[in-house]
Design a protein around this motif. Structure first.
Motif, PDB file in Angstrom:
ATOM      1  N   ALA A 151       0.865  -1.134   0.048  1.00 17.99           N
ATOM      2  CA  ALA A 151       0.198   0.022   0.013  1.00 17.99           C
ATOM      3  C   ALA A 151       0.830   1.455   0.136  1.00 17.99           C
ATOM      4  O   ALA A 151       0.607   2.184  -0.508  1.00 17.99           O
ATOM      5  CB  ALA A 151      -1.021   0.031   1.108  1.00 17.99           C
ATOM      6  N   ARG A 152       1.848   1.205   0.950  1.00 15.34           N
ATOM      7  CA  ARG A 152       2.758   2.420   0.841  1.00 15.34           C
ATOM      8  C   ARG A 152       3.328   2.629  -0.557  1.00 15.34           C
ATOM      9  O   ARG A 152       3.592   4.015  -0.912  1.00 15.34           O
ATOM     10  CB  ARG A 152       3.712   2.220   1.836  1.00 15.34           C
ATOM     11  N   GLU A 153       3.670   1.426  -1.121  1.00 19.81           N
ATOM     12  CA  GLU A 153       4.642   1.703  -2.497  1.00 19.81           C
ATOM     13  C   GLU A 153       3.777   2.249  -3.383  1.00 19.81           C
ATOM     14  O   GLU A 153       3.958   3.169  -4.544  1.00 19.81           O
ATOM     15  CB  GLU A 153       5.449   0.826  -2.728  1.00 19.81           C
ATOM     16  N   VAL A 154       2.382   1.705  -3.582  1.00 18.28           N
ATOM     17  CA  VAL A 154       1.328   2.118  -4.458  1.00 18.28           C
ATOM     18  C   VAL A 154       1.208   3.428  -4.262  1.00 18.28           C
ATOM     19  O   VAL A 154       1.103   4.167  -5.043  1.00 18.28           O
ATOM     20  CB  VAL A 154       0.197   1.162  -4.211  1.00 18.28           C
ATOM     21  N   ARG A 155       0.879   3.951  -3.023  1.00 16.66           N
ATOM     22  CA  ARG A 155       0.462   5.300  -2.803  1.00 16.66           C
ATOM     23  C   ARG A 155       1.729   6.076  -3.207  1.00 16.66           C
ATOM     24  O   ARG A 155       1.406   7.280  -3.632  1.00 16.66           O
ATOM     25  CB  ARG A 155       0.223   5.534  -1.390  1.00 16.66           C
ATOM     26  N   ALA A 156       2.803   5.924  -2.641  1.00 16.88           N
ATOM     27  CA  ALA A 156       4.256   6.801  -3.198  1.00 16.88           C
ATOM     28  C   ALA A 156       4.096   6.847  -4.554  1.00 16.88           C
ATOM     29  O   ALA A 156       4.765   7.973  -5.182  1.00 16.88           O
ATOM     30  CB  ALA A 156       5.287   6.324  -2.521  1.00 16.88           C
ATOM     31  N   SER A 157       3.729   5.780  -5.513  1.00 23.87           N
ATOM     32  CA  SER A 157       3.451   5.894  -6.976  1.00 23.87           C
ATOM     33  C   SER A 157       2.337   6.855  -7.406  1.00 23.87           C
ATOM     34  O   SER A 157       2.218   6.671  -8.607  1.00 23.87           O
ATOM     35  CB  SER A 157       3.629   4.448  -7.444  1.00 23.87           C
ATOM     36  N   GLY A 158       1.416   7.266  -6.595  1.00 23.17           N
ATOM     37  CA  GLY A 158       0.233   8.113  -6.737  1.00 23.17           C
ATOM     38  C   GLY A 158      -0.727   7.248  -7.096  1.00 23.17           C
ATOM     39  O   GLY A 158      -1.824   7.954  -7.542  1.00 23.17           O
ATOM     40  N   GLN A 159      -0.656   6.053  -7.184  1.00 25.36           N
ATOM     41  CA  GLN A 159      -1.888   5.154  -7.367  1.00 25.36           C
ATOM     42  C   GLN A 159      -2.588   4.967  -6.137  1.00 25.36           C
ATOM     43  O   GLN A 159      -2.103   5.256  -5.083  1.00 25.36           O
ATOM     44  CB  GLN A 159      -1.454   3.715  -7.916  1.00 25.36           C
ATOM     45  N   GLN A 160      -4.078   4.650  -6.579  1.00 22.33           N
ATOM     46  CA  GLN A 160      -4.995   4.728  -5.559  1.00 22.33           C
ATOM     47  C   GLN A 160      -5.759   3.658  -5.135  1.00 22.33           C
ATOM     48  O   GLN A 160      -6.515   3.525  -4.126  1.00 22.33           O
ATOM     49  CB  GLN A 160      -5.921   5.981  -5.684  1.00 22.33           C
ATOM     50  N   TRP A 161      -5.632   2.613  -5.778  1.00 22.02           N
ATOM     51  CA  TRP A 161      -6.661   1.476  -5.799  1.00 22.02           C
ATOM     52  C   TRP A 161      -5.885   0.022  -6.268  1.00 22.02           C
ATOM     53  O   TRP A 161      -5.200   0.187  -7.454  1.00 22.02           O
ATOM     54  CB  TRP A 161      -7.710   1.865  -6.724  1.00 22.02           C
ATOM     55  N   ASN A 162      -5.944  -0.819  -5.570  1.00 24.65           N
ATOM     56  CA  ASN A 162      -5.097  -2.007  -5.737  1.00 24.65           C
ATOM     57  C   ASN A 162      -6.018  -3.317  -6.013  1.00 24.65           C
ATOM     58  O   ASN A 162      -6.613  -3.621  -5.295  1.00 24.65           O
ATOM     59  CB  ASN A 162      -4.189  -2.574  -4.651  1.00 24.65           C
ATOM     60  N   PHE A 163      -5.790  -3.848  -7.238  1.00 22.51           N
ATOM     61  CA  PHE A 163      -6.671  -4.974  -7.681  1.00 22.51           C
ATOM     62  C   PHE A 163      -5.890  -6.102  -7.094  1.00 22.51           C
ATOM     63  O   PHE A 163      -5.499  -6.964  -7.938  1.00 22.51           O
ATOM     64  CB  PHE A 163      -6.742  -5.179  -9.257  1.00 22.51           C
ATOM     65  N   SER A 164      -6.058  -6.235  -6.017  1.00 17.36           N
ATOM     66  CA  SER A 164      -5.494  -7.232  -5.061  1.00 17.36           C
ATOM     67  C   SER A 164      -6.457  -7.425  -3.838  1.00 17.36           C
ATOM     68  O   SER A 164      -6.659  -6.358  -3.342  1.00 17.36           O
ATOM     69  CB  SER A 164      -4.137  -7.000  -4.722  1.00 17.36           C
ATOM     70  N   THR A 165      -6.807  -8.492  -3.105  1.00 18.62           N
ATOM     71  CA  THR A 165      -6.081  -9.584  -3.264  1.00 18.62           C
ATOM     72  C   THR A 165      -7.156 -10.644  -3.915  1.00 18.62           C
ATOM     73  O   THR A 165      -8.193 -10.458  -3.936  1.00 18.62           O
ATOM     74  CB  THR A 165      -5.778 -10.050  -1.796  1.00 18.62           C
ATOM     75  N   VAL A 166      -6.262 -11.540  -4.468  1.00 19.62           N
ATOM     76  CA  VAL A 166      -7.056 -12.878  -5.019  1.00 19.62           C
ATOM     77  C   VAL A 166      -7.685 -13.476  -3.885  1.00 19.62           C
ATOM     78  O   VAL A 166      -6.779 -14.138  -3.078  1.00 19.62           O
ATOM     79  CB  VAL A 166      -6.133 -13.553  -5.835  1.00 19.62           C
ATOM     80  N   MET A 167      -8.950 -13.636  -3.841  1.00 19.90           N
ATOM     81  CA  MET A 167      -9.407 -14.438  -2.568  1.00 19.90           C
ATOM     82  C   MET A 167     -10.000 -15.965  -3.181  1.00 19.90           C
ATOM     83  O   MET A 167     -10.790 -16.591  -2.754  1.00 19.90           O
ATOM     84  CB  MET A 167     -10.947 -13.804  -2.038  1.00 19.90           C
ATOM     85  N   ASP A 168      -9.715 -16.161  -4.369  1.00 18.48           N
ATOM     86  CA  ASP A 168     -10.267 -17.316  -5.212  1.00 18.48           C
ATOM     87  C   ASP A 168      -9.485 -18.550  -4.484  1.00 18.48           C
ATOM     88  O   ASP A 168      -8.223 -18.509  -4.120  1.00 18.48           O
ATOM     89  CB  ASP A 168      -9.902 -17.297  -6.828  1.00 18.48           C
ATOM     90  N   ILE A 169     -10.106 -19.576  -4.473  1.00 19.96           N
ATOM     91  CA  ILE A 169      -9.501 -21.092  -3.750  1.00 19.96           C
ATOM     92  C   ILE A 169      -8.548 -21.716  -4.931  1.00 19.96           C
ATOM     93  O   ILE A 169      -9.354 -22.068  -5.981  1.00 19.96           O
ATOM     94  CB  ILE A 169     -10.512 -21.739  -2.900  1.00 19.96           C
ATOM     95  N   GLY A 170      -7.546 -22.240  -4.689  1.00 18.73           N
ATOM     96  CA  GLY A 170      -6.714 -22.853  -5.586  1.00 18.73           C
ATOM     97  C   GLY A 170      -6.840 -24.304  -5.572  1.00 18.73           C
ATOM     98  O   GLY A 170      -5.973 -24.861  -5.236  1.00 18.73           O
ATOM     99  N   ARG A 171      -8.140 -24.820  -6.181  1.00 14.33           N
ATOM    100  CA  ARG A 171      -8.050 -26.151  -6.002  1.00 14.33           C
ATOM    101  C   ARG A 171      -8.032 -27.032  -7.326  1.00 14.33           C
ATOM    102  O   ARG A 171      -8.392 -28.002  -7.816  1.00 14.33           O
ATOM    103  CB  ARG A 171      -9.454 -26.572  -5.470  1.00 14.33           C
TER     104      ARG A 171
END
Ligand code: BGC
Length: 733
Positions: A151-171
């Motif tokens: 989050a800190r590095e995303v915000r320091a880059s001026g970006q505001q929203w992260n398409f993470s986290t993947v909550m899909d189950i890996g089966r």
């Protein structure tokens, strides 16, 4: 606490009022603009021009001022969709916000990015192990820290929203996005995913170093029957509720304010058309208050791919009415134009638009975008020594030592070692997809000061190190040379696995390794020298016949930018390994039974027989659990029960151990898994040291999805299992 919740309520009320007020001033076009998300391409100068300033002012004006877009995503395309310097990012995002500030109502644009293992698209960011590795750490504190640092590095880059986290189950191990998941178990993925969210968002994601997360890909995306990305899943509603929904439910509870929609289909209904999932369940049952965003181009695909809609316009109507609030269009304004028409003709009610826009504006207020704080200084917030150290630590805990015959490992520092194989000397194979570029393949763009496995070995070794291999994954390796050179060495390190891939590009027909790798392995083994196999890659490729004949096996998966050093730390015993498998490692291509299999999967001729089971992972010391006890023999439905167990380091080295607690509901009206993980704790112990651990099992832990699709606890006997011990208790009415 009371004071805090009152003030949170006040903030919510204040935001609600602001949203109502703003909405009342908006035109239809301004509202639908908010629901529109476009790719950077739409505002960028064509890449052929290689312009220094990558935003085209006229295009930006068209997107933000004329079409009122609410969101922009992705990295610029000059020259090939790659990471940009942090300074460029700060400038680009500033330019976008300046344009938004010139709009009539000055509604900020939210800039979204796939920072799935760190700030993917910012050069030199701290790139963590991928989620499959984070799961192998069984250490939620590390997931929390990854969230914080990202989050800190995303915000320091001026970006505001992260398409993470993947909550899909890996089966489904064939699925090319398996490595983006926290593995096959619901409890493990829930704990790791929610810890990440809490680190990323803190208590208040409007803080200058926090950002909203996005739960994806809701829901059932990860379980394609044929293993190919973006192909149908056939998941009954009971299974959906038992295995695939709980992580999303937990993510909603943890406060993630956005959800990205499943790009494929479940039981014949594409994710983007599924009112039942997107509205009835997500809103009605899970109580989600944030906004949903489509996945890439997926509203159009209801028409172009799925043939569910007879036109693009109908596709827009279906998706919006099903509950999609924002469209990742991403390359044009078709969604905007068509939705304006649909509202004007009365086919989509204004109330639905107001609902979607209110949700989007609410998140923008919550994220503090209307009162932007100055960007974090780069110094002290980006790629700090401390963050890099945390990353190395995560990488070390994420690596699984699967086999260590006759203590071949750790290697002596002066051992003479022959290193070979396609994954031994590349940084890309340690990182996988979403690294610097979408596919993660651009080895020449990787930071040269980071170490490959070979380079890290060379740094540590006091003996002779010889490398035979090419400088790309597919470069042919001279097998005869390997055989000849082996004579001069004590041990062979054989690096096999996969090159990076992301999404559909990574589809494969079989989990088998390609023949060239098998041939190399066979030749190395035939030399008679001890071989240590190291695998890197996003999926468990079949290594059975190789693993059976080598002395040591390290499963590295995708340990990230510090992975080379972490692997060398383990090889030489500078770090005592403690990663455990978050999936069942299949023995054969079709042996894809998860650890929480049903009784009939181990009945008569059926057996659960993976090469390495879920939870497997060795250490250079040994641990024993003993004295497993339940606090009571009987509890009433609705009560908790406490469990205690002791864990002891019985070997000669300090080490960490994850103690895993499973339960089994002995008889039930819906068949129950033979065991299910319900709790775990990781401890660090000195030789001879023991620790008593206690766990609390809640009614939720004992519950399952019943015949009527509702979660229930049934009276009867339960088993609790830790290590080799089993104890029981009874639940009475
Ligand atoms: C992926 C998402 C990703 C989005 C934006 C899609 O193709 O499925 O996981 O967030 O692209 O890059």
């Amino acid at each position: 606490m009371a004071g805090r919740s009152v003030s949170a309520q006040e903030t919510n009320k204040a935001i609600e009022n602001k949203v109502k007020n703003l909405l009342s001033q908006m035109t239809l076009e301004e509202k639908i603009g908010q629901m529109t998300q476009v790719d950077f391409t739409v505002i960028g100068i064509p890449k052929e021009q290689n312009a220094e300033d990558q935003i085209d002012p006229a295009k930006l004006e068209d997107a933000v001022l004329k079409h009122h877009v609410g969101s922009i995503l992705n990295t610029p395309f000059t020259p090939d969709n790659k990471a940009q310097s942090i300074e460029i990012w700060r400038k680009l995002t500033r330019t976008v916000q300046d344009a938004a500030a010139r709009t009539r109502l000055k509604i900020p644009v939210i800039y979204g990015i796939d920072a799935i293992h760190g700030a993917t698209y910012t050069q030199n960011s701290v790139l963590f192990p991928q989620a499959i590795n984070m799961a192998a750490t069984f250490n939620p504190e590390l997931a929390f820290k990854e969230g914080e640092i990202t989050a800190r590095e995303v915000r320091a880059s001026g970006q505001q929203w992260n398409f993470s986290t993947v909550m899909d189950i890996g089966r489904q191990p064939l699925w090319p996005r398996l490595w983006e998941t926290f593995g096959e178990d619901v409890h493990l993925a829930t704990v790791m995913g929610t810890s990440y969210i809490k680190g990323h968002q803190g208590d208040d994601f409007s803080a200058a170093d926090k950002a909203p997360t996005c739960l994806k890909h809701y829901v059932g995306y990860s379980y394609p029957l044929n293993g190919k990305d973006r192909t149908p899943a056939w998941i009954g509603e009971r299974m959906l509720r038992e295995y695939f929904l709980p992580t999303f439910e937990a993510g909603v509870k943890a406060g993630s304010p956005t959800v990205m929609v499943n790009s494929a289909e479940v039981d014949g209904i594409p994710g983007h058309a599924n009112y039942h999932y997107l509205t009835t369940i997500l809103r009605g049952e899970l109580g989600f208050k944030g906004f949903t965003v489509s996945d890439w181009e997926d509203i159009k695909r209801l028409y172009t791919r799925d043939k569910m809609a007879a036109s693009e316009k109908e596709a827009v109507k279906i998706a919006v009415m099903a509950g999609v609030d924002m469209s990742m269009v991403p390359f044009d304004f078709s969604f905007y134009d068509l939705l304006v028409e649909l509202v004007k003709s009365g086919e989509v009610p204004m109330s639905r638009i107001d609902e979607a826009v209110s949700r989007i504006l609410t998140v923008k207020y919550q994220a503090g975008l209307f009162e932007p704080k100055p960007l974090l200084p780069i110094d002290g917030n980006f790629a700090t020594a401390e963050a890099i150290e945390t990353n190395r630590h995560a990488a070390r805990e994420s690596i699984v030592l699967a086999k260590n015959d006759h203590n071949i490992l750790p290697l002596k520092k002066d051992a003479s070692i022959l290193v070979t194989g396609p994954t031994a000397n590349l940084l890309s194979v340690l990182n996988g997809g979403w690294t610097i570029t979408w596919q993660g393949l651009a080895e020449d763009l990787y930071p040269q000061e980071k170490l490959t496995v070979l380079e890290a070995i060379q740094e540590k070794s006091g003996g002779k190190v010889t490398y035979i291999g090419g400088d790309s994954f597919d470069a042919p390796i001279d097998i005869q040379k390997v055989v000849d050179e082996a004579k001069n060495h004590d041990v062979i390190l054989l690096g096999l696995g996969e090159h990076p891939y992301t999404e559909t590009v990574g589809n494969i027909e079989s989990l088998n390794l390609d023949q060239a790798q098998v041939d190399l392995a066979n030749a190395a083994i035939a030399t008679g020298k001890p071989v240590v196999l190291l695998t890197l890659g996003g999926r468990p490729r079949i290594i059975t016949s190789i693993a059976e004949r080598v002395s040591g096996v390290i499963l590295g998966f995708l340990p990230g930018m510090e992975g080379g050093e972490a692997i060398a730390d383990i090889l030489y015993g500078d770090y005592n390994p403690n990663g455990k498998l978050p999936i069942s490692y299949p023995r054969n291509t079709n042996g894809i039974t998860p650890y929480d299999y049903k009784p009939m999967e181990s009945f008569e001729a059926n057996i659960y027989n993976p090469l390495y089971p879920f939870g497997h992972g060795l250490s250079y010391t040994t641990f024993e659990t003993s004295g497993l006890k339940v606090e009571k023999d009987k509890i009433n439905i609705g009560e908790n029960i406490n469990v205690t167990v002791s864990v002891k380091n019985t070997g000669a080295l300090k080490g960490k151990e994850s103690v895993l607690l499973y339960i089994n509901d002995v008889a039930a009206s819906v068949t129950r898994p033979n065991k299910q993980l319900k709790a775990f704790k990781k401890v660090e112990l000195n030789p001879g040291q023991a620790e008593s651990l206690s766990f609390t099992l809640t009614p939720h832990d004992l519950s399952f999805i019943g015949v009527d699709l509702k979660r229930i606890v049934e009276p009867g006997d339960f088993k609790v299992m830790v290590g080799n011990e089993i104890v029981g208790f009874t639940v009475t009415k």
